[in-house]
Design a protein around this motif. Sequence first.
Motif, mmCIF file in Angstrom:
data_model
loop_
_atom_site.group_PDB
_atom_site.id
_atom_site.type_symbol
_atom_site.label_atom_id
_atom_site.label_comp_id
_atom_site.label_asym_id
_atom_site.label_seq_id
_atom_site.Cartn_x
_atom_site.Cartn_y
_atom_site.Cartn_z
ATOM 1 N N ALA A 24 -70.734 51.608 -29.429
ATOM 2 C CA ALA A 24 -71.712 51.237 -30.456
ATOM 3 C C ALA A 24 -71.691 52.222 -31.612
ATOM 4 O O ALA A 24 -71.795 51.831 -32.790
ATOM 5 C CB ALA A 24 -73.108 51.169 -29.841
ATOM 6 N N LEU A 25 -71.523 53.500 -31.299
ATOM 7 C CA LEU A 25 -71.478 54.519 -32.349
ATOM 8 C C LEU A 25 -70.241 54.348 -33.219
ATOM 9 O O LEU A 25 -70.312 54.471 -34.454
ATOM 10 C CB LEU A 25 -71.504 55.910 -31.716
ATOM 11 C CG LEU A 25 -71.540 57.094 -32.692
ATOM 12 C CD1 LEU A 25 -72.781 57.031 -33.571
ATOM 13 C CD2 LEU A 25 -71.488 58.419 -31.931
ATOM 14 N N VAL A 26 -69.101 54.063 -32.589
ATOM 15 C CA VAL A 26 -67.870 53.847 -33.357
ATOM 16 C C VAL A 26 -68.022 52.622 -34.262
ATOM 17 O O VAL A 26 -67.628 52.650 -35.443
ATOM 18 C CB VAL A 26 -66.667 53.678 -32.407
ATOM 19 C CG1 VAL A 26 -65.418 53.259 -33.188
ATOM 20 C CG2 VAL A 26 -66.390 54.979 -31.661
ATOM 21 N N CYS A 27 -68.598 51.556 -33.724
ATOM 22 C CA CYS A 27 -68.828 50.359 -34.546
ATOM 23 C C CYS A 27 -69.780 50.662 -35.701
ATOM 24 O O CYS A 27 -69.592 50.160 -36.820
ATOM 25 C CB CYS A 27 -69.400 49.232 -33.679
ATOM 26 S SG CYS A 27 -68.233 48.570 -32.458
ATOM 27 N N LEU A 28 -70.789 51.496 -35.441
ATOM 28 C CA LEU A 28 -71.754 51.848 -36.483
ATOM 29 C C LEU A 28 -71.083 52.591 -37.628
ATOM 30 O O LEU A 28 -71.288 52.255 -38.805
ATOM 31 C CB LEU A 28 -72.874 52.701 -35.884
ATOM 32 C CG LEU A 28 -73.867 53.302 -36.892
ATOM 33 C CD1 LEU A 28 -74.631 52.199 -37.608
ATOM 34 C CD2 LEU A 28 -74.816 54.274 -36.189
ATOM 35 N N ILE A 29 -70.278 53.590 -37.311
ATOM 36 C CA ILE A 29 -69.675 54.386 -38.382
ATOM 37 C C ILE A 29 -68.656 53.570 -39.171
ATOM 38 O O ILE A 29 -68.532 53.728 -40.392
ATOM 39 C CB ILE A 29 -69.039 55.683 -37.822
ATOM 40 C CG1 ILE A 29 -67.922 55.366 -36.830
ATOM 41 C CG2 ILE A 29 -70.081 56.578 -37.187
ATOM 42 C CD1 ILE A 29 -67.171 56.604 -36.356
ATOM 43 N N PHE A 30 -67.939 52.662 -38.491
ATOM 44 C CA PHE A 30 -66.998 51.817 -39.227
ATOM 45 C C PHE A 30 -67.744 50.770 -40.050
ATOM 46 O O PHE A 30 -67.286 50.380 -41.123
ATOM 47 C CB PHE A 30 -66.001 51.160 -38.273
ATOM 48 C CG PHE A 30 -64.795 52.004 -38.009
ATOM 49 C CD1 PHE A 30 -63.753 52.039 -38.925
ATOM 50 C CD2 PHE A 30 -64.695 52.770 -36.865
ATOM 51 C CE1 PHE A 30 -62.637 52.823 -38.695
ATOM 52 C CE2 PHE A 30 -63.585 53.554 -36.626
ATOM 53 C CZ PHE A 30 -62.548 53.587 -37.547
ATOM 54 N N GLY A 31 -68.913 50.328 -39.550
ATOM 55 C CA GLY A 31 -69.729 49.418 -40.336
ATOM 56 C C GLY A 31 -70.230 50.092 -41.602
ATOM 57 O O GLY A 31 -70.222 49.490 -42.688
ATOM 58 N N ILE A 32 -70.651 51.352 -41.471
ATOM 59 C CA ILE A 32 -71.084 52.109 -42.647
ATOM 60 C C ILE A 32 -69.919 52.297 -43.612
ATOM 61 O O ILE A 32 -70.066 52.146 -44.839
ATOM 62 C CB ILE A 32 -71.648 53.476 -42.224
ATOM 63 C CG1 ILE A 32 -72.947 53.290 -41.435
ATOM 64 C CG2 ILE A 32 -71.888 54.370 -43.441
ATOM 65 C CD1 ILE A 32 -73.482 54.573 -40.829
ATOM 66 N N GLY A 33 -68.748 52.609 -43.053
ATOM 67 C CA GLY A 33 -67.573 52.792 -43.899
ATOM 68 C C GLY A 33 -67.197 51.528 -44.651
ATOM 69 O O GLY A 33 -66.875 51.573 -45.843
#
Length: 239
Positions: A13-22
């Motif tokens: 979930a954290l990896v998806c979050l940071i890529f979503g922000i990116g």
Amino acid sequence: MLMTLVDDLVVAALVCLIFGIGAYLSKKSSSSESFFNANHALPWSLCVGTLMASWYNGAGIMGTVGYVCTMGFAAFFLWSIGCHAVRFPLALWVAPRISVKAKGTIPELLRLNYGKFTSIMGAVVLVITCLSISEIACIGYIGEAGWNADKVLAAVIVVGISIALTCLSGLMGVAITDMIFFAMMVCCVCAVFPQMFFEVGGIHGFHAALDTVDPAMMTCFSIFMSFDLVIMMTGTVFS
């Protein structure tokens, strides 16, 4: 201790979050100026966060454990107190003075002169050369301890994620995700430390384990550490 399913879901979930922000910030970047330089308007809070995330890194957290095991509590106090006493005020002092005044970054200049592909390759090379060997080594040990994964494979995966995130989101995205990582790092260490401390028996457990090795390892400020080790540790704090 291997990661559980819940742990894996949190990491995913954290990896998806940071890529979503990116991805979101990438769409908002209307020009190379906003992508590479954040329009020269990186907030002070993000400057502090990205500095602290860079200074309090995997090598710092894992290195502290290693220093204590080999050099005793004196190393812990020199590292932890030194870092907290120096790096926090240093970040607060440096952040307002950060100003990207250059007319263009290296990837931007490569794009203008040689095209987009060359610019991307240049950015990848810059990210790789900026990566610390100690950081990559920590990634390998974390991958082995958490997922029983090959150290090299774990390091390659995380380095690839770092490169992809940097190329996707630009300076603003890197700063925001650094702030998220710093908050997660501090919260996780503060949450885990009390439990681990009492699981080993608290201070009495440390005494029982270290007294048989060398009682001097339990002293906080002693001559147990040689002068060259003190200089090395102090240099690491300020590096």
